[in-house]
Motif scaffolding. Structure first.
Motif, mmCIF file in Angstrom:
data_model
loop_
_atom_site.group_PDB
_atom_site.id
_atom_site.type_symbol
_atom_site.label_atom_id
_atom_site.label_comp_id
_atom_site.label_asym_id
_atom_site.label_seq_id
_atom_site.Cartn_x
_atom_site.Cartn_y
_atom_site.Cartn_z
ATOM 1 N N THR A 89 0.800 -1.106 0.116
ATOM 2 C CA THR A 89 0.077 0.158 0.051
ATOM 3 C C THR A 89 0.952 1.306 -0.024
ATOM 4 N N TYR A 90 2.321 0.765 0.091
ATOM 5 C CA TYR A 90 3.042 2.162 0.256
ATOM 6 C C TYR A 90 3.023 3.316 -0.768
ATOM 7 N N PRO A 91 2.884 4.620 -0.457
ATOM 8 C CA PRO A 91 3.201 5.114 0.662
ATOM 9 C C PRO A 91 1.907 5.448 1.744
ATOM 10 N N ASP A 92 0.782 4.675 1.443
ATOM 11 C CA ASP A 92 -0.185 4.762 2.192
ATOM 12 C C ASP A 92 -0.242 3.926 3.173
ATOM 13 N N ARG A 93 -1.191 4.432 4.374
ATOM 14 C CA ARG A 93 -1.319 3.122 5.292
ATOM 15 C C ARG A 93 -2.820 2.835 5.389
ATOM 16 N N HIS A 94 -3.053 1.364 5.508
ATOM 17 C CA HIS A 94 -4.748 1.138 5.435
ATOM 18 C C HIS A 94 -4.693 0.524 6.958
ATOM 19 N N PRO A 95 -6.052 0.490 7.093
ATOM 20 C CA PRO A 95 -6.621 -0.149 8.409
ATOM 21 C C PRO A 95 -6.108 -1.944 8.390
ATOM 22 N N MET A 96 -5.851 -2.263 9.700
ATOM 23 C CA MET A 96 -5.684 -3.642 9.704
ATOM 24 C C MET A 96 -6.093 -4.098 11.009
ATOM 25 N N ASP A 97 -6.503 -5.374 10.943
ATOM 26 C CA ASP A 97 -7.090 -5.942 12.320
ATOM 27 C C ASP A 97 -6.035 -6.645 13.035
ATOM 28 N N THR A 98 -4.673 -6.035 13.022
ATOM 29 C CA THR A 98 -3.468 -6.792 13.796
ATOM 30 C C THR A 98 -3.693 -6.142 15.257
ATOM 31 N N GLN A 99 -2.996 -7.087 16.165
ATOM 32 C CA GLN A 99 -3.195 -6.776 17.561
ATOM 33 C C GLN A 99 -2.271 -5.231 17.964
ATOM 34 N N LYS A 100 -2.996 -4.382 18.553
ATOM 35 C CA LYS A 100 -2.392 -3.078 18.588
ATOM 36 C C LYS A 100 -1.212 -3.209 20.206
ATOM 37 N N LEU A 101 -0.416 -2.347 20.037
ATOM 38 C CA LEU A 101 0.554 -2.511 21.157
ATOM 39 C C LEU A 101 -0.337 -1.907 22.540
ATOM 40 N N ASP A 102 -0.198 -2.487 23.498
ATOM 41 C CA ASP A 102 -0.452 -2.122 24.818
ATOM 42 C C ASP A 102 0.699 -1.706 25.836
ATOM 43 N N PHE A 103 1.181 -0.430 25.715
ATOM 44 C CA PHE A 103 2.368 -0.146 26.291
ATOM 45 C C PHE A 103 2.428 -0.226 27.981
ATOM 46 N N PHE A 104 1.220 -0.235 28.412
ATOM 47 C CA PHE A 104 1.004 -0.475 29.880
ATOM 48 C C PHE A 104 1.232 -2.279 30.109
ATOM 49 N N ALA A 105 1.005 -3.029 29.266
ATOM 50 C CA ALA A 105 1.157 -4.338 29.395
ATOM 51 C C ALA A 105 2.447 -4.751 28.960
#
Ligand code: NDP
Ligand code: MG
Length: 379
Positions: A272-288
């Motif tokens: 998709t470069y240079p665009d970013r598309h939505p994705m159902d990946t796990q998002k980072l939880d910085f507190f975890a």
């Protein structure tokens, strides 16, 4: 619209690429190629309707052609068939997800035909970077990295092209044997080495990660992709695999790309470069995330890393010899024919006896591979 010829569609990267394509209405698959897995390839042909499909052996191609006789797909075979798939006018992008230096010829042909390359197949860049990089410039095509570390570096370089890079900080998970001394890995088996802590990948690269040969290949890949010297590349063992790599600039600023370990992200970004598309990946939880830690690699425990870097520094045909010896030894280890330490011993033997050819052609690279295979078979 991206029209993608997917080389190695039945593998780990290939299957994840098709998962990305499934969710992207603006992507179409023009070709699918596999080695032997015709059952999965048939399923993929039925779902993605490519114009061309390829397998290695002619007999498998005949079998596949009979299975999909009801569909308008052309079945081809061998490296010539893969090359046909890669230069087909219907595609604009070739995603190279085959394993090994078999990817060299189709990749070069694709660049000559003006296709962008989404590159997962690092062995091709390691052996033939000196041919591929200038050729891509000449033909005005992009090489879009799929390897997670190189995708991270690529992303950290955005908006900074005019600025000088001081160092590339290439992260490594350390694999299943991280922290062990050389003597402690003497008796490990392929089954042990195939248990990667963070990533699920094909068998060959999983073994390459266990002995850190993968990181050596990635150092060489980064050298070519980002035009940096070997002195500018530092490997950091980062067991959490959250920071996918970093770029340090002249003023000391460090840009990092982070994310959950999921190859679909770099695959999708390359497409998709240079665009970013939505994705159902796990998002980072910085507190975890409790820790983000970084360690120096241990060259004595993992001699594949310094061996590979020295092959890169030597240049010419030496990286191809390092890679070819590793492909040979990695397969033998997976078959239970040699020990874990045997892999790096074989690579060292092959490198020791090789007379370096400066600036080798593809024929010379393949001849070096044959020389290595013939020699190692006699040991
Ligand atoms: P896999 O072994 O899972 O898949 C390899 C693919 O290539 C399969 O489609 C296989 O077909 C095909 N193939 C194997 N041998 C040949 C051959 N001789 N001729 C033609 N096709 C062949 O590998 P991965 O997906 O793990 O890795 C692919 C590439 O991507 C490698 O270069 C690896 O280093 C790189 N990479 C992989 C990552 C990962 O997460 N897996 C991460 C970063 C880079 P068949 O199924 O029929 O055998
Ligand atoms: Mg990687």
């Amino acid at each position: 619209m991206r029209n993608i010829a997917l080389l190695g569609s039945t593998g780990s990267i290939g299957r994840q690429t098709l998962d990305v394509v499934r969710h992207e209405p603006d992507m179409k698959v023009t070709a699918l190629t596999a080695h032997k897995n015709i059952a999965l390839l048939e399923e993929q042909i039925r779902e993605f309707s490519p114009g061309i499909a390829c397998v290695t052996e002619a007999a498998d191609a005949a079998d596949l052609a009979a299975r999909v006789a009801d569909l308008p797909v052309r079945i081809v075979c061998g490296v010539e068939g893969m090359t046909e798939a890669a230069v087909d006018p219907a595609c604009d992008t070739v995603l190279t997800a085959v394993v090994g230096m078999i990817g060299i010829r189709p990749t070069i042909a694709a660049i000559r035909a003006g296709k962008d390359i989404a590159l997962a197949n690092k062995e091709t860049m390691v052996c033939a970077g000196h041919i591929i990089i200038p050729l891509a410039k000449e033909h005005g095509v992009s090489i879009l990295p799929v390897d997670s570390e190189h995708s991270a570096i690529f992303q950290c370089l955005h908006g900074n092209r005019q600025n000088k890079v001081r160092r590339i900080l290439l992260t490594a998970s350390g694999g299943p044997f991280r922290g062990m001394k050389y003597e402690q890995t003497a008796l490990v088996t392929a089954a042990d080495a195939l248990k990667h802590p963070n990533w699920t990948m094909g068998a060959k690269i999983t073994i390459d990660s266990a002995d850190m040969v993968n990181k050596a290949l990635e150092v060489m890949e980064a050298h070519w992709l980002f035009d940096v010297s070997y002195d500018q590349i530092e490997v950091l063992v980062h067991p959490q695999s959250i920071v996918h790599s970093m770029v340090e600039y002249e003023d000391g600023a460090v840009m990092a790309q982070m994310g959950a370990p999921d190859m679909r992200l770099p695959i999708q970004y390359a497409l998709t470069y240079p665009d970013r598309h939505p994705m159902d990946t796990q998002k980072l939880d910085f507190f975890a995330i409790k820790d983000l830690t970084f360690e120096k690699p241990d060259p004595k425990a993992f001699p594949g890393l310094p061996l590979g870097i020295s092959a890169g520094r030597t240049g010419g045909s030496m990286p191809a010899v390092f890679n070819a010896a590793n492909e040979w030894a990695n397969a033998k280890f997976r078959n239970g024919e040699i020990t874990f330490h045997g892999i790096t011993d074989m690579i060292a033997e092959a490198m020791d006896r090789h007379k370096v050819i400066a600036d080798p052609t593809v024929d010379e690279i393949e001849a070096a591979q044959k020389e290595v295979d013939d020699y190692l078979s006699t040991l």
